[in-house]
Scaffold this motif. Structure first.
Motif, PDB file in Angstrom:
ATOM      1  N   VAL A  48       0.881  -1.182   0.000  1.00 21.57           N
ATOM      2  CA  VAL A  48       0.000   0.000   0.000  1.00 21.57           C
ATOM      3  C   VAL A  48       0.918   1.232   0.000  1.00 21.57           C
ATOM      4  O   VAL A  48       1.771   1.354   0.882  1.00 21.57           O
ATOM      5  CB  VAL A  48      -0.915  -0.007   1.243  1.00 21.57           C
ATOM      6  N   PRO A  49       0.786   2.116  -0.999  1.00 19.76           N
ATOM      7  CA  PRO A  49       1.761   3.203  -1.129  1.00 19.76           C
ATOM      8  C   PRO A  49       1.969   3.998   0.162  1.00 19.76           C
ATOM      9  O   PRO A  49       3.101   4.346   0.504  1.00 19.76           O
ATOM     10  CB  PRO A  49       1.165   4.090  -2.232  1.00 19.76           C
ATOM     11  N   GLU A  50       0.889   4.240   0.918  1.00 15.15           N
ATOM     12  CA  GLU A  50       1.012   5.036   2.150  1.00 15.15           C
ATOM     13  C   GLU A  50       1.885   4.333   3.195  1.00 15.15           C
ATOM     14  O   GLU A  50       2.347   4.951   4.152  1.00 15.15           O
ATOM     15  CB  GLU A  50      -0.371   5.306   2.754  1.00 15.15           C
ATOM     16  N   LEU A  51       2.051   2.991   3.054  1.00 14.35           N
ATOM     17  CA  LEU A  51       2.783   2.225   4.069  1.00 14.35           C
ATOM     18  C   LEU A  51       4.135   1.717   3.577  1.00 14.35           C
ATOM     19  O   LEU A  51       4.977   1.277   4.380  1.00 14.35           O
ATOM     20  CB  LEU A  51       1.940   1.011   4.513  1.00 14.35           C
ATOM     21  N   ALA A  52       4.343   1.766   2.260  1.00 15.05           N
ATOM     22  CA  ALA A  52       5.446   1.015   1.650  1.00 15.05           C
ATOM     23  C   ALA A  52       6.806   1.272   2.298  1.00 15.05           C
ATOM     24  O   ALA A  52       7.519   0.346   2.667  1.00 15.05           O
ATOM     25  CB  ALA A  52       5.502   1.313   0.158  1.00 15.05           C
ATOM     26  N   GLY A  53       7.187   2.501   2.471  1.00 18.49           N
ATOM     27  CA  GLY A  53       8.546   2.803   2.925  1.00 18.49           C
ATOM     28  C   GLY A  53       8.765   2.630   4.407  1.00 18.49           C
ATOM     29  O   GLY A  53       9.898   2.726   4.889  1.00 18.49           O
ATOM     30  N   ARG A  54       7.687   2.401   5.143  1.00 18.36           N
ATOM     31  CA  ARG A  54       7.809   2.399   6.609  1.00 18.36           C
ATOM     32  C   ARG A  54       7.396   1.069   7.238  1.00 18.36           C
ATOM     33  O   ARG A  54       7.243   1.002   8.444  1.00 18.36           O
ATOM     34  CB  ARG A  54       6.980   3.544   7.197  1.00 18.36           C
ATOM     35  N   THR A  55       7.189   0.035   6.415  1.00 18.68           N
ATOM     36  CA  THR A  55       6.609  -1.204   6.948  1.00 18.68           C
ATOM     37  C   THR A  55       7.602  -2.359   7.017  1.00 18.68           C
ATOM     38  O   THR A  55       8.316  -2.641   6.056  1.00 18.68           O
ATOM     39  CB  THR A  55       5.392  -1.621   6.089  1.00 18.68           C
ATOM     40  N   VAL A  56       7.603  -3.022   8.164  1.00 20.16           N
ATOM     41  CA  VAL A  56       8.315  -4.289   8.327  1.00 20.16           C
ATOM     42  C   VAL A  56       7.262  -5.390   8.266  1.00 20.16           C
ATOM     43  O   VAL A  56       6.381  -5.462   9.131  1.00 20.16           O
ATOM     44  CB  VAL A  56       9.039  -4.364   9.693  1.00 20.16           C
ATOM     45  N   THR A  57       7.324  -6.238   7.234  1.00 17.24           N
ATOM     46  CA  THR A  57       6.398  -7.366   7.123  1.00 17.24           C
ATOM     47  C   THR A  57       6.968  -8.525   7.940  1.00 17.24           C
ATOM     48  O   THR A  57       8.149  -8.848   7.826  1.00 17.24           O
ATOM     49  CB  THR A  57       6.269  -7.828   5.657  1.00 17.24           C
ATOM     50  N   VAL A  58       6.111  -9.133   8.747  1.00 15.43           N
ATOM     51  CA  VAL A  58       6.507 -10.312   9.523  1.00 15.43           C
ATOM     52  C   VAL A  58       5.620 -11.473   9.088  1.00 15.43           C
ATOM     53  O   VAL A  58       4.399 -11.314   8.981  1.00 15.43           O
ATOM     54  CB  VAL A  58       6.328 -10.052  11.039  1.00 15.43           C
ATOM     55  N   SER A  59       6.239 -12.624   8.815  1.00 15.56           N
ATOM     56  CA  SER A  59       5.424 -13.808   8.555  1.00 15.56           C
ATOM     57  C   SER A  59       6.210 -15.053   8.957  1.00 15.56           C
ATOM     58  O   SER A  59       7.329 -14.945   9.475  1.00 15.56           O
ATOM     59  CB  SER A  59       4.973 -13.878   7.093  1.00 15.56           C
ATOM     60  N   SER A  60       5.598 -16.203   8.711  1.00 11.72           N
ATOM     61  CA  SER A  60       6.289 -17.455   9.018  1.00 11.72           C
ATOM     62  C   SER A  60       5.606 -18.579   8.262  1.00 11.72           C
ATOM     63  O   SER A  60       4.530 -18.399   7.697  1.00 11.72           O
ATOM     64  CB  SER A  60       6.271 -17.734  10.523  1.00 11.72           C
ATOM     65  N   GLY A  61       6.250 -19.750   8.264  1.00 11.26           N
ATOM     66  CA  GLY A  61       5.690 -20.884   7.535  1.00 11.26           C
ATOM     67  C   GLY A  61       4.778 -21.753   8.382  1.00 11.26           C
ATOM     68  O   GLY A  61       4.189 -22.709   7.884  1.00 11.26           O
ATOM     69  N   GLY A  62       4.650 -21.442   9.659  1.00  5.52           N
ATOM     70  CA  GLY A  62       3.930 -22.323  10.585  1.00  5.52           C
ATOM     71  C   GLY A  62       2.501 -22.598  10.163  1.00  5.52           C
ATOM     72  O   GLY A  62       2.059 -23.754  10.115  1.00  5.52           O
ATOM     73  N   LYS A  63       1.760 -21.538   9.860  1.00 10.23           N
ATOM     74  CA  LYS A  63       0.328 -21.703   9.555  1.00 10.23           C
ATOM     75  C   LYS A  63       0.144 -22.134   8.103  1.00 10.23           C
ATOM     76  O   LYS A  63      -0.711 -22.966   7.798  1.00 10.23           O
ATOM     77  CB  LYS A  63      -0.431 -20.393   9.771  1.00 10.23           C
ATOM     78  N   THR A  64       0.927 -21.532   7.194  1.00  9.01           N
ATOM     79  CA  THR A  64       0.738 -21.797   5.767  1.00  9.01           C
ATOM     80  C   THR A  64       1.046 -23.249   5.424  1.00  9.01           C
ATOM     81  O   THR A  64       0.436 -23.825   4.520  1.00  9.01           O
ATOM     82  CB  THR A  64       1.645 -20.856   4.945  1.00  9.01           C
ATOM     83  N   PHE A  65       2.015 -23.848   6.142  1.00  3.80           N
ATOM     84  CA  PHE A  65       2.410 -25.215   5.796  1.00  3.80           C
ATOM     85  C   PHE A  65       2.075 -26.214   6.905  1.00  3.80           C
ATOM     86  O   PHE A  65       2.585 -27.332   6.886  1.00  3.80           O
ATOM     87  CB  PHE A  65       3.900 -25.233   5.427  1.00  3.80           C
ATOM     88  N   SER A  66       1.232 -25.808   7.856  1.00  4.84           N
ATOM     89  CA  SER A  66       0.838 -26.688   8.974  1.00  4.84           C
ATOM     90  C   SER A  66       2.082 -27.296   9.631  1.00  4.84           C
ATOM     91  O   SER A  66       2.145 -28.503   9.889  1.00  4.84           O
ATOM     92  CB  SER A  66      -0.124 -27.796   8.488  1.00  4.84           C
ATOM     93  N   LEU A  67       3.058 -26.443   9.895  1.00 12.85           N
ATOM     94  CA  LEU A  67       4.323 -26.867  10.508  1.00 12.85           C
ATOM     95  C   LEU A  67       4.651 -25.890  11.638  1.00 12.85           C
ATOM     96  O   LEU A  67       5.747 -25.311  11.678  1.00 12.85           O
ATOM     97  CB  LEU A  67       5.453 -26.851   9.457  1.00 12.85           C
ATOM     98  N   THR A  68       3.705 -25.708  12.559  1.00 11.72           N
ATOM     99  CA  THR A  68       3.906 -24.663  13.568  1.00 11.72           C
ATOM    100  C   THR A  68       5.111 -24.951  14.467  1.00 11.72           C
ATOM    101  O   THR A  68       5.715 -24.039  15.008  1.00 11.72           O
ATOM    102  CB  THR A  68       2.650 -24.489  14.448  1.00 11.72           C
ATOM    103  N   GLY A  69       5.469 -26.242  14.614  1.00 10.21           N
ATOM    104  CA  GLY A  69       6.590 -26.588  15.482  1.00 10.21           C
ATOM    105  C   GLY A  69       7.957 -26.287  14.881  1.00 10.21           C
ATOM    106  O   GLY A  69       8.967 -26.368  15.580  1.00 10.21           O
TER     107      GLY A  69
END
Ligand SMILES: Cc1ncc(COP(=O)(O)O)c(C=O)c1O
Length: 396
Positions: free
Chosen positions: A226-247
């Protein structure tokens, strides 16, 4: 020994989490556990096989602190492929962490000073407020409000959002799709929040761990696009939920180089690096064909519908969540007390564990959670059906 408490001041107020309490009760009473948010099924075979291969082929020593190059490249490709998040330089804009949990702490350690304020939506994923306190900052909450006649989905008041920002605001901590409401923030909402951040020169942490569990007509907007957020955003994610590998606890951050550097400075002295063979396997996971991701979404959609139907048979209504694998059911008409009393009754007498959402609210907004119970639907059909059977028998 001195009379001083064993506990440092930063952990003294924390106690044990509600998850421990309700998991222990679930075990004790043989309850079906729809409280805890981890799948009772396993991740894709190809990804587990890739981890095995990585171990036997000798990828077993420390990874570079920022992460294996193959995974940083896969993270950049995945962002462009699914979210239109182009221009991610794997060398200067990505750090691999031990789950999103470590990433969140490192963002706060890297960007937020004691005395700063962090704006966050309530209800709050339980690690946020504790982490904000760890860095000596203060949380300012914007309440999310349930759907009503004027709002088809969970919503927030622009005035309340504006009021949460002030001269000490350093960071907005976003979560989309949102745990536990299932809200998926729209592009317009994100743009509005971006203007508030720009006015206050604040950064953004966008926790997007449920990015692939979103149900039409909602769709996931990566905040950083989103242009208003682009330069100031740290995206956080992980593979736990997407790949059913939370451990596995393989997570990552993506940010413009100066922000990535701030987070990396913390990460190098928190865990230094994350399990190497699991990083290699996560690179394979992120490159799975589209059919995998479509299948995940379709399966979760079916589970959502199954749980909603089961709850309805037990006389509990719930708004279908737009994303995540949680839903909040309305318990206010059941005459079994507030959310804590209701969930205790459910786990001890009905044989189903759910989580009382008031624990996710700060004191001033706790009342908003008292009439709700959180159920997780990251469970196999047999478990969801047994829960529904018990709810119908015990609550009707
Ligand atoms: C909103 C949110 N953020 C972060 C996490 C933790 O992610 P990870 O297991 O990758 O540390 C969770 C897990 O439940 C979550 O719901």
């Amino acid at each position: 020994m001195s009379g001083r408490s064993i506990l440092a001041q930063r952990v003294a107020p924390l106690g044990t989490t509600v998850f421990s309490e309700f998991s222990a009760l679930a075990l004790q009473h043989g309850a079906v556990n729809l409280g805890q948010g981890f799948p009772d099924f396993d991740g894709p075979d190809a990804v587990k096989e890739a981890a095995h291969q990585a171990i036997v082929s000798g990828i077993n020593q420390y990874a570079p602190s920022t992460g294996l190059k193959v995974l940083r490249e896969a993270i950049a490709e995945h962002g462009a492929r699914f979210h239109g998040h182009t221009g991610i330089d794997p060398d200067t804009m990505v750090t691999v962490t031990s789950g999103a949990t470590e990433a969140i702490l490192c963002v706060l350690l890297g960007l937020v000073d004691p005395g700063d304020e962090v704006v966050v939506f309530a209800p709050v994923y339980d690690s946020y407020d504790a982490n904000i306190a760890f860095v000596g900052a203060r949380a300012r909450h914007i309440p999310l409000r349930p759907p009503d006649a004027a709002h088809p989905t969970w919503w927030f008041s622009p005035d309340e959002a504006r009021a949460a920002f002030g001269p000490r605001t350093r960071l907005l901590l976003l979560n989309t799709p949102h745990n536990p409401t299932g809200k998926v923030f729209t592009r317009e909402e994100l743009a509005f929040l971006g203007t508030l951040c720009a006015e206050h020169d604040a950064y953004v942490l966008s926790d997007e761990v449920y990015e692939h569990i979103v149900f039409a007509p909602a769709w996931h907007v990566r905040a950083a696009t989103v242009p208003e957020l682009a330069g100031r955003t740290v995206t956080v994610s992980s593979g736990g939920k997407t790949f059913s590998l939370t451990g596995w606890k393989v997570g990552w951050i993506i940010a413009p180089p100066a922000l990535r550097d701030a987070v990396q400075r913390a990460h190098q002295f928190v865990t230094f690096a994350t399990a190497s063979p699991l990083q290699a396997a996560m690179a394979v996971a992120l490159r799975l064909p589209d059919a995998y991701f479509e299948g995940l979404r379709a399966q979760y959609h079916a589970r959502r519908e199954r749980l909603l139907a089961g709850l309805a048979r037990a006389g509990l209504s719930a708004q279908a969540p737009e994303g995540s694998y949680f839903l909040l059911a309305d318990i206010s008409q059941k005459g079994l007390g507030d959310d804590l009393a209701f969930c205790r009754h459910l786990v001890t007498r009905v044989g189903v564990a759910a989580i009382p959402p008031s624990v996710f609210y700060p004191p001033e907004h706790k009342h908003l959670g008292r009439g709700l119970a959180r159920f997780a639907f990251c469970k196999s059909d047999a478990v969801l059906d047994e829960a529904a059977r018990r709810l119908e028998a015990g609550l009707r």
